[in-house]
Design a protein around this motif. Sequence first.
Motif, short mmCIF file in Angstrom:
data_model
loop_
_atom_site.label_atom_id
_atom_site.label_comp_id
_atom_site.label_asym_id
_atom_site.label_seq_id
_atom_site.Cartn_x
_atom_site.Cartn_y
_atom_site.Cartn_z
N TYR A 187 0.73 -1.38 0.11
CA TYR A 187 0.08 0.06 -0.07
C TYR A 187 0.96 1.39 -0.02
O TYR A 187 0.45 2.20 -0.55
CB TYR A 187 -0.95 0.07 1.29
CG TYR A 187 -1.99 -1.02 0.91
CD1 TYR A 187 -3.24 -0.68 0.47
CD2 TYR A 187 -1.76 -2.44 1.56
CE1 TYR A 187 -4.10 -1.90 0.36
CE2 TYR A 187 -2.67 -3.34 1.57
CZ TYR A 187 -3.79 -3.01 0.94
OH TYR A 187 -4.95 -4.00 0.76
N ALA A 188 1.87 1.30 0.88
CA ALA A 188 2.63 2.62 0.85
C ALA A 188 3.75 2.96 0.03
O ALA A 188 4.16 3.91 -0.32
CB ALA A 188 3.19 2.82 2.33
N LYS A 189 4.37 1.79 -0.03
CA LYS A 189 5.75 1.89 -0.91
C LYS A 189 5.44 2.63 -2.14
O LYS A 189 6.34 3.58 -2.65
CB LYS A 189 6.33 0.41 -1.18
CG LYS A 189 7.53 0.54 -1.83
CD LYS A 189 7.89 -0.87 -2.14
CE LYS A 189 9.57 -0.95 -2.69
NZ LYS A 189 9.99 -2.43 -2.85
N SER A 190 4.54 2.34 -3.01
CA SER A 190 4.47 2.87 -4.42
C SER A 190 3.80 4.20 -4.57
O SER A 190 3.46 4.52 -5.86
CB SER A 190 3.94 1.52 -5.24
OG SER A 190 2.39 1.30 -4.91
N MET A 191 3.25 4.90 -3.42
CA MET A 191 2.43 5.83 -3.62
C MET A 191 3.34 7.03 -4.05
O MET A 191 4.39 7.14 -3.59
CB MET A 191 1.99 6.21 -2.25
CG MET A 191 0.75 5.34 -1.68
SD MET A 191 -0.55 5.23 -2.85
CE MET A 191 -1.38 6.71 -2.86
N PRO A 192 2.83 7.88 -4.95
CA PRO A 192 3.69 9.04 -5.49
C PRO A 192 4.09 9.77 -4.25
O PRO A 192 3.32 9.86 -2.99
CB PRO A 192 2.91 9.82 -6.30
CG PRO A 192 1.69 8.74 -6.68
CD PRO A 192 1.79 7.89 -5.79
N ILE A 193 5.05 10.81 -4.16
CA ILE A 193 5.55 11.69 -3.16
C ILE A 193 4.91 13.06 -3.63
O ILE A 193 5.16 13.61 -4.65
CB ILE A 193 6.94 11.70 -3.19
CG1 ILE A 193 7.50 10.44 -2.52
CG2 ILE A 193 7.48 13.10 -2.22
CD1 ILE A 193 8.80 10.30 -2.50
N ILE A 194 4.28 13.70 -2.69
CA ILE A 194 4.10 15.20 -2.44
C ILE A 194 4.84 15.76 -1.60
O ILE A 194 4.59 15.66 -0.34
CB ILE A 194 2.34 15.49 -2.65
CG1 ILE A 194 1.55 15.19 -3.58
CG2 ILE A 194 2.23 17.21 -2.19
CD1 ILE A 194 0.28 15.13 -3.57
N ASP A 195 5.90 16.63 -1.91
CA ASP A 195 6.85 17.06 -0.97
C ASP A 195 6.41 18.43 -0.89
O ASP A 195 6.89 19.40 -1.73
CB ASP A 195 8.35 17.03 -1.55
CG ASP A 195 9.50 17.10 -0.12
OD1 ASP A 195 8.79 16.67 0.86
OD2 ASP A 195 10.28 17.69 -0.53
N TYR A 196 5.45 19.05 -0.09
CA TYR A 196 4.68 20.17 -0.28
C TYR A 196 5.50 21.40 0.57
O TYR A 196 5.25 22.35 0.33
CB TYR A 196 3.39 20.13 0.24
CG TYR A 196 3.06 19.60 1.59
CD1 TYR A 196 3.24 20.33 2.80
CD2 TYR A 196 3.01 18.14 1.79
CE1 TYR A 196 3.16 20.04 4.03
CE2 TYR A 196 2.58 17.68 3.18
CZ TYR A 196 2.95 18.39 4.17
OH TYR A 196 2.57 18.06 5.51
N HIS A 197 6.54 21.00 1.23
CA HIS A 197 7.54 22.09 1.68
C HIS A 197 8.93 21.73 1.66
O HIS A 197 9.31 20.63 2.35
CB HIS A 197 7.05 22.31 3.12
CG HIS A 197 8.05 23.21 3.84
ND1 HIS A 197 8.00 24.68 3.68
CD2 HIS A 197 9.28 23.22 4.81
CE1 HIS A 197 9.13 25.18 4.35
NE2 HIS A 197 9.54 24.25 5.00
#
Length: 475
Positions: A34-44
């Motif tokens: 579930y977690a590993k392949s989620m995209p990254i939003i690095d909002y800061h």
Amino acid sequence: MSKPLPIDSYSPGSFLTEDFMLQSDEAKRLYHDYAKSMPIIDYHCHLPPKEIADNQIFNNLTEIWLRGDHYKWRAMRALGVDEAYITGNASDKEKFLKWASIVPQVMRNPLYHWTHMELKNPFGFNQVLSLKNAEEVYERANDKLKTLSTNTLLNHFNVARVGTTDDPVDSLEYHKKIADSNSNFKVVPTFRPDPVLNIEDQESFNTYIDKLESASGKNIESLDQLYAALKNRHDAFSAHGCKASDHGQVHIFAADYTESEVRSLFAKARLGITVSAEEGLKFKSAVQYQLALMDHEKGWVQQFHLGAIRDNNMRLLNSLGKNTGFDSIGDYQQIEVMSKFFNRLDSDNRLAKTIIYNVNPSDNAAFATMAGNYQDGTIRGKMQWGSGWWYLDQKDGMEEQMNILSNMGVLSCFVGMITDSRSFLSFPRHEYFRRILCNLFGNDIVNGELPGDIPWIGKMIQDICYNNAKEYFGF
């Protein structure tokens, strides 16, 4: 000198395996499925937009990894490393070898985990770094870097969105260049107006106001004209996809003031007349309030990074400059002024979506409960207590933040992790966070404290890792 042994001779054993930090089968399923392949939003973060726009390739591992990293610098100084190998004139290779020589001595500091995670991904090293294998690591990493531009790295780490941190006077030319490049990822600016509040330092304040005049194309001879210039830049940031502001200060400003007082203070400062700390607090409170109204009007998220005491070592600050590793946790009164400021905005229903970050762990529960005061049913997770920041950006800090948020708020609404970093190699910190998050839930399932509904909990974890931030910021 004998030839160094191959890197493979230095096996990490059970350290940093695929199941690193995952203590149960349930945690492993949650992370890997579930977690590993989620995209990254690095909002800061503090990645330089120019380096992304230019698709920069770095010359060597020191340049991309050690330069500007005050976490590593502090550890090296603590271990007696001469400044020549930190910020001084030693060669890049010498600096890396010196860092490698002390890595075995930083065990149990998060730097030990981050160092090896960042060598494993993207460089593919699965060995423990020390002086024994440092030269080969350096050379092999440098060869790999020839194919790893900034854009290649962002794609490699599955980064969907980056929120940089930008001054209102920035031209945003590099953001425009990135937007025109049709990259797989998006890079948006974040409005960081801290210098406009620094009214007590007349010289730097007036220099900055002159820059703001130039950037906005507006004369700034009065307080109203200052607000108009800030609004002009706020609008320009919005046109470039900005969704958030960010404020880095010791505490929120909420002094009582009248508009006539603030107008007079601004005029006084522009004439070069000294403004006292008490007067400056009135000015800061007024300007911060106006900026918050702008954020609300546009539906932005306002972020407050609170509590750091900066530039503690004046001797080394004078020789090395700011942002070189001499900031620490401050002990400031946070809660009453925060309540006063948010109440003033909320009383007119003009409180924007807000994230509050604290660097002092003694404020954890207070920040968590303050966020709960302004959940009004209009927006899911409208007020957020941000992820473990700075000195709390490590295993214990993350676990405590999520446990307290679970107990005093709603973890499922949490917008998750940020790197707050200047390095393109810092994205494994999202992996670090995700492993810790999955392990928390996995342990609760094993202990019978949560049902073993892996699909339901997996979806919640995916929300925390990515979906919540995407919805919250409107990306």
